[in-house]
Design a protein around this motif. Structure first.
Motif, PDB file in Angstrom:
ATOM      1  N   SER A 241      -5.169 -27.553  -6.932  1.00  0.00           N
ATOM      2  CA  SER A 241      -6.516 -26.966  -5.976  1.00  0.00           C
ATOM      3  C   SER A 241      -6.859 -27.375  -4.441  1.00  0.00           C
ATOM      4  O   SER A 241      -6.351 -26.340  -4.029  1.00  0.00           O
ATOM      5  CB  SER A 241      -7.148 -26.220  -7.039  1.00  0.00           C
ATOM      6  OG  SER A 241      -6.572 -25.502  -7.719  1.00  0.00           O
ATOM      7  N   VAL A 242      -6.698 -28.143  -4.241  1.00  0.00           N
ATOM      8  CA  VAL A 242      -7.884 -28.557  -3.473  1.00  0.00           C
ATOM      9  C   VAL A 242      -6.291 -28.498  -2.512  1.00  0.00           C
ATOM     10  O   VAL A 242      -7.498 -27.378  -0.860  1.00  0.00           O
ATOM     11  CB  VAL A 242      -7.960 -30.161  -3.615  1.00  0.00           C
ATOM     12  CG1 VAL A 242      -9.042 -30.249  -2.361  1.00  0.00           C
ATOM     13  CG2 VAL A 242      -9.038 -30.068  -4.744  1.00  0.00           C
ATOM     14  N   PRO A 243      -5.328 -28.956  -2.751  1.00  0.00           N
ATOM     15  CA  PRO A 243      -5.298 -28.516  -0.509  1.00  0.00           C
ATOM     16  C   PRO A 243      -4.171 -26.840   0.100  1.00  0.00           C
ATOM     17  O   PRO A 243      -4.746 -26.608   0.460  1.00  0.00           O
ATOM     18  CB  PRO A 243      -3.087 -29.339  -0.566  1.00  0.00           C
ATOM     19  CG  PRO A 243      -3.216 -30.163  -1.676  1.00  0.00           C
ATOM     20  CD  PRO A 243      -4.881 -29.521  -3.362  1.00  0.00           C
ATOM     21  N   VAL A 244      -4.642 -26.336  -1.416  1.00  0.00           N
ATOM     22  CA  VAL A 244      -4.807 -24.598  -0.734  1.00  0.00           C
ATOM     23  C   VAL A 244      -5.601 -23.963  -0.829  1.00  0.00           C
ATOM     24  O   VAL A 244      -5.650 -23.593   0.356  1.00  0.00           O
ATOM     25  CB  VAL A 244      -4.213 -24.298  -2.782  1.00  0.00           C
ATOM     26  CG1 VAL A 244      -4.165 -22.380  -2.098  1.00  0.00           C
ATOM     27  CG2 VAL A 244      -2.655 -24.058  -2.429  1.00  0.00           C
ATOM     28  N   MET A 245      -7.238 -25.053  -0.857  1.00  0.00           N
ATOM     29  CA  MET A 245      -8.194 -24.385  -0.597  1.00  0.00           C
ATOM     30  C   MET A 245      -8.816 -25.153   0.929  1.00  0.00           C
ATOM     31  O   MET A 245      -8.685 -24.240   1.267  1.00  0.00           O
ATOM     32  CB  MET A 245      -9.731 -24.552  -1.417  1.00  0.00           C
ATOM     33  CG  MET A 245      -9.068 -23.975  -3.406  1.00  0.00           C
ATOM     34  SD  MET A 245     -10.515 -25.081  -4.271  1.00  0.00           S
ATOM     35  CE  MET A 245     -11.868 -24.284  -4.002  1.00  0.00           C
ATOM     36  N   ALA A 246      -8.119 -25.959   1.277  1.00  0.00           N
ATOM     37  CA  ALA A 246      -8.053 -26.445   2.339  1.00  0.00           C
ATOM     38  C   ALA A 246      -8.055 -25.681   3.154  1.00  0.00           C
ATOM     39  O   ALA A 246      -7.611 -25.718   4.300  1.00  0.00           O
ATOM     40  CB  ALA A 246      -7.398 -27.766   2.499  1.00  0.00           C
ATOM     41  N   VAL A 247      -6.121 -25.529   2.752  1.00  0.00           N
ATOM     42  CA  VAL A 247      -6.023 -24.210   4.031  1.00  0.00           C
ATOM     43  C   VAL A 247      -6.139 -22.952   4.124  1.00  0.00           C
ATOM     44  O   VAL A 247      -6.514 -22.580   4.985  1.00  0.00           O
ATOM     45  CB  VAL A 247      -4.382 -24.040   3.270  1.00  0.00           C
ATOM     46  CG1 VAL A 247      -3.238 -23.375   4.274  1.00  0.00           C
ATOM     47  CG2 VAL A 247      -3.229 -25.299   3.257  1.00  0.00           C
ATOM     48  N   GLY A 274      -7.782 -41.917  -1.555  1.00  0.00           N
ATOM     49  CA  GLY A 274      -6.947 -42.182  -0.131  1.00  0.00           C
ATOM     50  C   GLY A 274      -5.546 -41.076  -0.298  1.00  0.00           C
ATOM     51  O   GLY A 274      -5.442 -40.604   0.380  1.00  0.00           O
ATOM     52  N   GLN A 275      -4.944 -41.270  -1.523  1.00  0.00           N
ATOM     53  CA  GLN A 275      -3.134 -40.181  -1.644  1.00  0.00           C
ATOM     54  C   GLN A 275      -4.128 -38.807  -1.077  1.00  0.00           C
ATOM     55  O   GLN A 275      -3.432 -38.458  -1.212  1.00  0.00           O
ATOM     56  CB  GLN A 275      -3.196 -40.225  -3.155  1.00  0.00           C
ATOM     57  CG  GLN A 275      -2.971 -42.335  -3.387  1.00  0.00           C
ATOM     58  CD  GLN A 275      -1.305 -42.497  -2.273  1.00  0.00           C
ATOM     59  OE1 GLN A 275      -1.144 -42.034  -1.485  1.00  0.00           O
ATOM     60  NE2 GLN A 275      -0.937 -43.254  -2.814  1.00  0.00           N
ATOM     61  N   MET A 276      -4.807 -38.351  -2.541  1.00  0.00           N
ATOM     62  CA  MET A 276      -5.188 -37.059  -2.171  1.00  0.00           C
ATOM     63  C   MET A 276      -5.464 -36.756  -1.332  1.00  0.00           C
ATOM     64  O   MET A 276      -5.395 -35.646  -0.297  1.00  0.00           O
ATOM     65  CB  MET A 276      -6.704 -36.506  -3.169  1.00  0.00           C
ATOM     66  CG  MET A 276      -5.930 -36.305  -4.571  1.00  0.00           C
ATOM     67  SD  MET A 276      -4.966 -34.956  -4.841  1.00  0.00           S
ATOM     68  CE  MET A 276      -6.373 -33.590  -4.025  1.00  0.00           C
ATOM     69  N   THR A 277      -6.329 -37.363  -0.194  1.00  0.00           N
ATOM     70  CA  THR A 277      -6.411 -36.866   1.545  1.00  0.00           C
ATOM     71  C   THR A 277      -5.399 -36.714   1.947  1.00  0.00           C
ATOM     72  O   THR A 277      -5.112 -36.111   2.894  1.00  0.00           O
ATOM     73  CB  THR A 277      -7.335 -37.545   1.721  1.00  0.00           C
ATOM     74  OG1 THR A 277      -9.157 -37.674   1.522  1.00  0.00           O
ATOM     75  CG2 THR A 277      -7.252 -37.400   3.581  1.00  0.00           C
TER      76      THR A 277
END
Length: 343
Positions: A241-247, A274-277
């Motif tokens: 979810s986080v990458p989608v929300m960041a966009v 580190g990996q998630m970022t």
């Protein structure tokens, strides 16, 4: 009535003690070298700073200790004395005590009195929420100088007697993800040479009907011996979810400001690990913007992170530079962002 511009005059941070690397954590909990390799591949965080001593369990730094230190550094860097502060906002998910509020204990140590103080309880988006409160209050023209603090002491939730080999991934990951720290900035309606304009702060709760992906328990006298874990994470849900929300928050900021992606010189992405970022930055696709990250070295210290990023960013900015900051909170799915410009 004239609406003032809001400027970041300075930033200050505080990290407790020396960095603790993955090997030190592994030795403390009897884990082998393969586990350290797993941490590097899965989490991607090399070190963190802890307010407790891993060997003895002694708490060496409190949330208020770190908040005070960061605030003093920010005030000194801004050339502002305590008497000039007329508003304080503090964000944390991990207060030392429920009452009195940490913001008021820090204010007392700094010699600040007779001003509005606010404490927000929130996770990774809390620092952005605190900025939003101060930003909007300064826009009224009724205040001139705000001290905004974000801090967390995640290590106190770790069971140092735990056998990591027997823990489910939702609990074990917390021993590697999180660190402790504090940050503070001075916001002002009065620009000074070198200050940066804060253009916009956005906060959006988007968790309607969605299960929390992170939970931190509070144990009182009646339930302190219950077997439920003090903290847990649904890392897969976060990863999805986080990458989608960041966009989504990136696009909202750009549209709101009428900026193009090419107008942005610096990107402060969410600092989960580190990996998630790295995955989030790839999803954002801001190839022309320089990434400003610190989580691989500091660990995820919650509300301190945006200030640690700003401490790295502000000295780099020259006139005309623009920057966007993004944070996502998975406890109940909050997305947040801010926009800066060196003017």
């Amino acid at each position: 009535m004239h609406t003032p511009d809001i400027h970041i005059r300075s930033v200050g941070t505080a990290l407790p003690g020396p960095p603790v690397d993955n090997a030190a954590v592994g030795r403390r909990f009897g884990m082998d070298a393969l586990w350290e390799q797993w941490v590097d591949a899965f989490v991607g965080t090399r070190s963190r700073h802890l307010a407790v001593d891993l060997e003895s369990g002694e708490r060496r730094h409190s949330l208020v200790d770190m908040g005070e230190q960061a605030a003093r550094r920010a005030l000194e860097a801004a050339g502002v004395d305590a008497a000039s502060v007329d508003l304080m906002v503090f964000a944390t998910a991990t207060p030392d005590v429920l009452m009195p509020a940490s913001v008021n204990l820090v204010a007392d140590r700094l010699g600040i009195d007779g001003v509005p103080t606010y404490q927000l309880q929130s996770g990774c988006s809390g620092a952005f929420q605190a900025l939003d409160v101060a930003y909007k209050m300064l826009l009224t023209g009724l205040h001139r100088t705000a001290l905004v603090i974000g801090a967390d002491t995640c290590a106190k939730h770790l069971d140092l007697s735990a056998d990591l080999r027997s823990l489910p991934p939702t609990e074990m990951v917390n021993f590697m993800l999180f660190g402790d720290g504090a940050g503070a900035i001075v916001l002002s309606t009065e620009p000074t040479p070198g200050s940066v304009r804060l253009h916009r702060v956005l906060n959006r709760l988007t968790g309607l009907g969605r299960a929390p992906a992170q939970t931190i328990e509070w144990f009182g006298t009646a339930d302190r011996h219950e077997k439920r874990p003090s903290s847990s994470e649904d890392y897969k849900a976060i990863e999805e979810s986080v990458p989608v929300m960041a966009v989504e928050i990136l696009q909202e900021l750009l549209e709101d400001l009428d900026w193009q992606e090419s107008d942005v010189d610096y990107l402060l992405p969410p600092q989960l690990s580190g990996q998630m970022t790295a995955k989030i930055v790839a999803e954002l696709g801001m190839v022309d913007a320089q990434e400003v990250s610190c989580v691989r070295e500091t660990g995820n210290n919650g509300n301190a992170l945006p200030f640690l990023q700003l401490e790295r960013l502000l000295p780099r900015m020259v006139q005309g530079d623009r920057a966007l900051g993004i944070a996502i909170e998975s406890s109940k799915w909050i997305k947040a962002g801010f926009a800066l410009e060196k003017v």
